[in-house]
Design an enzyme around this catalytic site. Structure first.
Site, PDB file in Angstrom:
ATOM      1  N   HIS A   1      44.058  39.821  32.421  1.00  0.00           N
ATOM      2  CA  HIS A   1      44.774  39.612  33.688  1.00  0.00           C
ATOM      3  C   HIS A   1      43.887  39.852  34.915  1.00  0.00           C
ATOM      4  O   HIS A   1      44.318  39.589  36.035  1.00  0.00           O
ATOM      5  CB  HIS A   1      45.976  40.547  33.731  1.00  0.00           C
ATOM      6  CG  HIS A   1      45.540  41.985  33.809  1.00  0.00           C
ATOM      7  ND1 HIS A   1      44.883  42.618  32.765  1.00  0.00           N
ATOM      8  CD2 HIS A   1      45.597  42.887  34.811  1.00  0.00           C
ATOM      9  CE1 HIS A   1      44.586  43.846  33.134  1.00  0.00           C
ATOM     10  NE2 HIS A   1      45.017  44.036  34.364  1.00  0.00           N
ATOM     11  N   ASP A   2      42.687  40.392  34.718  1.00  0.00           N
ATOM     12  CA  ASP A   2      41.781  40.626  35.844  1.00  0.00           C
ATOM     13  C   ASP A   2      40.742  39.522  35.987  1.00  0.00           C
ATOM     14  O   ASP A   2      39.790  39.653  36.773  1.00  0.00           O
ATOM     15  CB  ASP A   2      41.041  41.963  35.668  1.00  0.00           C
ATOM     16  CG  ASP A   2      41.967  43.146  35.870  1.00  0.00           C
ATOM     17  OD1 ASP A   2      42.934  43.020  36.640  1.00  0.00           O
ATOM     18  OD2 ASP A   2      41.723  44.190  35.247  1.00  0.00           O
TER      19      ASP A   2
ATOM     20  N   GLU B   1      39.714  50.921  29.319  1.00  0.00           N
ATOM     21  CA  GLU B   1      39.084  49.894  30.126  1.00  0.00           C
ATOM     22  C   GLU B   1      37.791  50.483  30.664  1.00  0.00           C
ATOM     23  O   GLU B   1      37.808  51.537  31.305  1.00  0.00           O
ATOM     24  CB  GLU B   1      39.999  49.507  31.294  1.00  0.00           C
ATOM     25  CG  GLU B   1      39.381  48.429  32.142  1.00  0.00           C
ATOM     26  CD  GLU B   1      40.052  48.249  33.498  1.00  0.00           C
ATOM     27  OE1 GLU B   1      39.993  47.139  34.016  1.00  0.00           O
ATOM     28  OE2 GLU B   1      40.618  49.227  34.023  1.00  0.00           O
TER      29      GLU B   1
ATOM     30  N   ASP C   1      50.072  49.950  28.578  1.00  0.00           N
ATOM     31  CA  ASP C   1      49.088  50.321  29.584  1.00  0.00           C
ATOM     32  C   ASP C   1      49.422  51.704  30.149  1.00  0.00           C
ATOM     33  O   ASP C   1      50.593  51.972  30.441  1.00  0.00           O
ATOM     34  CB  ASP C   1      49.188  49.302  30.730  1.00  0.00           C
ATOM     35  CG  ASP C   1      47.839  48.763  31.155  1.00  0.00           C
ATOM     36  OD1 ASP C   1      46.959  49.580  31.425  1.00  0.00           O
ATOM     37  OD2 ASP C   1      47.698  47.527  31.221  1.00  0.00           O
TER      38      ASP C   1
HETATM   39  C1  GLC Z   1      42.446  47.960  36.265  1.00  0.00           C
HETATM   40  C2  GLC Z   1      43.500  46.909  36.020  1.00  0.00           C
HETATM   41  C3  GLC Z   1      43.670  46.093  37.256  1.00  0.00           C
HETATM   42  C4  GLC Z   1      44.120  47.013  38.368  1.00  0.00           C
HETATM   43  C5  GLC Z   1      43.164  48.184  38.538  1.00  0.00           C
HETATM   44  C6  GLC Z   1      43.775  49.265  39.359  1.00  0.00           C
HETATM   45  O1  GLC Z   1      41.215  47.398  36.491  1.00  0.00           O
HETATM   46  O2  GLC Z   1      43.167  46.146  34.898  1.00  0.00           O
HETATM   47  O3  GLC Z   1      44.579  45.051  37.104  1.00  0.00           O
HETATM   48  O4  GLC Z   1      44.209  46.304  39.559  1.00  0.00           O
HETATM   49  O5  GLC Z   1      42.845  48.782  37.306  1.00  0.00           O
HETATM   50  O6  GLC Z   1      44.781  49.906  38.617  1.00  0.00           O
END
Ligand code: GLC
Length: 580
Positions: free
Chosen positions: A352-353, A286, A130
């Site tokens: 994970h979200d 993402e 990541d």
């Molecule tokens: C992305 C991640 C998430 C995080 C957010 C801020 O959406 O997947 O887990 O809280 O970014 O970095």
């Protein structure tokens, strides 16, 4: 003369017609024409904090993952995506990075990381990391310098608005307790921007120095031999720094206003040139913008930006009150057709979200949990696009369904609870909602066995273990040949054995069937028919099954009986893969 002229002209016309004909009779370019390892990858996402704790502090760590490498290999996955493992004060579980070149203390050391990478590679598994560079932690040295004075060389690494200019126009913060993305800092009498929490100030991508620092960080990890990058929240990185006012209500669709800002593609092209083009690494972002065009602009190979992006359209379908299966089918079919000839997709139903896949898209009651979980896994593993599969879903792990706010750990959820309290919101309704959709549901400790703390840790874990760990765990499912775990292993074997499941053309069948989904995958004379029932009742679907079809996999016995039928009565949550 005239004759010659005409014949030259005629020849030119015939030639150009022949050329056109020839071009149009060429097989249509297909998304799968160019075979790549990252298209064939089966990505298994590991949430390190909750996977396996090796030292008894209640927090998962790298040594814990290392101790489970054989398990990961046994799944048949070919790549692992690790959520952030860098130094972080953990306001947002590692998505607030204070040093991009070191490992979070709770997770271990750089030596552990090197061992993990080596262990994965020895088992033929790639590693995707990541990269969180829309923002850093406020405890990163860059931010400490930046906030120290208006003339500091790092001032421009972030977005500042001097207070004598008045209050900047409103920006919505996703995680802030007041949803205000501007935080006033008295030290220099200025506001800084944070789309996420106050401890996650947004980086200023307009600054070439910052950009090159990021590329150097990425090269540092690529030089270590990692195989890919997942760019966190990157669609928000580029901003219109005049910060003009947005129309009222913009926060209801902040993606429209925040995503794909000016120069985003320039930054990605530069990143590609500086980093991706120099290594055999994959890249996935993402977020995919606001339209198919945005998504194509991010990933089409000739643009030399990214390999993949993941859109939220699919994962957003599930709602506490249920969802419409026709809508589900339409969304996934639309995305597939938009990428049939060019570009490449990612397929996922959880990460994970999100709360747990089986609780959102399937049925987590004792009666249907295993069947519906296998059905959903079948969907993910038979679609075109690279599958991203979240750890624990191979066991059919369910939502924890915490009832009390103090059982939750997720910072934005706790902030929102406070916000609801401060603004007189309906707290009961809020608690109901988070029980279904809070991402902590997907972050409870991995269920290894039926011993204390589900075999995750020798001490109390950082977040509660799901109370069903004695029934749902690896040890128990290893012993059962029909378990979700063993079913998932069969799915990964099939996907690796039959490239048609990766590259083959997708065609939806019986679009109007309200509860079941049928689609064909085909290439090089090989055809697959996938039948999925999304309901707890029998569903009839019009999808003829070839008399010679072979059942490759099903979550019920007796699927062969459907051979030669014009329509199939699928049992509750039944999934069948036919090949013919
Ligand atoms: C992305 C991640 C998430 C995080 C957010 C801020 O959406 O997947 O887990 O809280 O970014 O970095």
């Amino acid at each position: 003369m005239t004759v010659i002229k005409n014949s030259v002209l005629q020849r030119a016309i015939i030639l150009s017609a022949a050329l056109t004909l020839c071009l149009s009779c060429q097989p249509k370019r297909n998304a799968g024409d160019e075979h790549k390892w990252w298209k064939e990858a089966i990505v298994y996402q590991i949430y390190p904090r909750s996977f396996k704790d090796s030292d008894g502090d209640g927090v998962g760590d790298l040594k814990g993952i290392i101790s489970k490498l054989d398990y990961i290999q046994s799944l048949g996955v070919t790549a692992v995506w690790l959520n952030p493992i860098y130094s972080s004060p953990n306001d947002d579980n590692g998505y607030d990075i204070s040093d991009y070149r070191s490992i979070m203390k709770e997770f271990g050391t750089m030596q552990d990381f090197d061992e993990l990478l080596k262990g994965l590679h020895e088992r033929g598994i790639k590693l995707v990391m990541d990269v969180v560079v829309n923002h850093s932690s406020d405890e990163h040295e860059w931010f400490k310098q930046s906030r120290s004075s208006r003339t500091n060389p790092y001032r421009n690494y972030y977005h500042w608005w001097n207070a004598e200019r008045g209050k900047p126009s409103s920006r919505y913060s996703l995680f802030d307790v007041n949803h205000d993305a501007w935080k006033y800092d008295s030290l220099t009498n200025a506001y800084y921007l944070h789309y996420f929490s106050r401890k996650q100030p947004d980086l200023n991508w307009e600054n070439p120095k910052l950009r090159h620092e990021v590329y150097d960080i990425m090269k540092f990890w690529a030089d270590k031999g990692i195989d890919g990058f997942r760019l966190d929240a990157f669609q928000f990185a580029a901003k219109d720094t005049t910060f003009k006012a947005f129309p009222e209500g913009y926060e209801k669709n902040f993606i429209k206003y925040y995503a794909m800002g000016p120069h985003l593609h320039d930054y990605l092209k530069e990143m590609n040139e500086e980093v991706f083009s120099k290594y055999d690494v994959m890249s996935v972002a993402e977020g995919a913008g606001n339209s198919f065009q945005d998504a194509h602009d991010l990933v089409d190979a000739d643009r030399k930006e990214l390999n993949m992006a993941y859109a939220f359209d699919g994962v957003d379908i599930a709602k506490p009150e249920g969802y419409n299966v026709i809508h589900f089918k339409t969304v996934f079919t639309r995305w597939d057709s938009a990428f049939a000839d060019k570009g490449w997709l990612s397929i996922f139903l959880a990460n994970h979200d999100q709360a747990r896949m089986v609780s959102r898209f399937g049925n987590d009651s004792v009666q249907w949990r295993a069947l519906s979980s296998k059905m959903l896994s079948t969907f993910i593993m038979t679609m075109r696009g690279t599958p991203y599969y979240y750890n624990g879903d191979e066991l059919g792990m369910t939502n924890a369904g915490f009832d009390k706010i103090d059982q939750y750990r997720d910072m934005p959820t706790l902030n929102e609870y406070q916000h609801q309290k401060d603004t007189g919101g309906d707290l009961n309704k809020f608690m109901q909602r988070i029980k279904f959709e809070c991402r902590d549901n997907g972050r409870t400790p991995f269920q290894w066995d039926s011993t204390a703390n589900a075999g995750f840790s020798s001490n109390a874990p950082w977040i509660g273990v799901n109370s069903n760990y004695k029934e749902i765990n690896v040890a128990q499912q290893e012993k059962d040949s029909t378990s979700c775990l063993n079913y998932f292993r069969k799915l990964t074997q099939l996907r690796k054995k039959y490239p048609v499941l990766v590259y083959g053309k997708y065609t939806q069948m019986d679009k109007i069937c309200r509860h079941a989904y049928a689609f064909r995958r085909e290439a090089d004379g090989q055809k697959f028919l996938v039948l999925l029932n999304f309901a707890s009742t029998v569903s009839q679907i019009n999808a003829p099954v070839h008399p010679d079809a072979q059942v490759l996999l099903s979550n019920y016995p007796g699927a062969e009986d459907n051979k030669g039928k014009l329509s199939v009565n699928l049992r509750p949550y039944e999934a069948i893969i036919f090949k013919y």
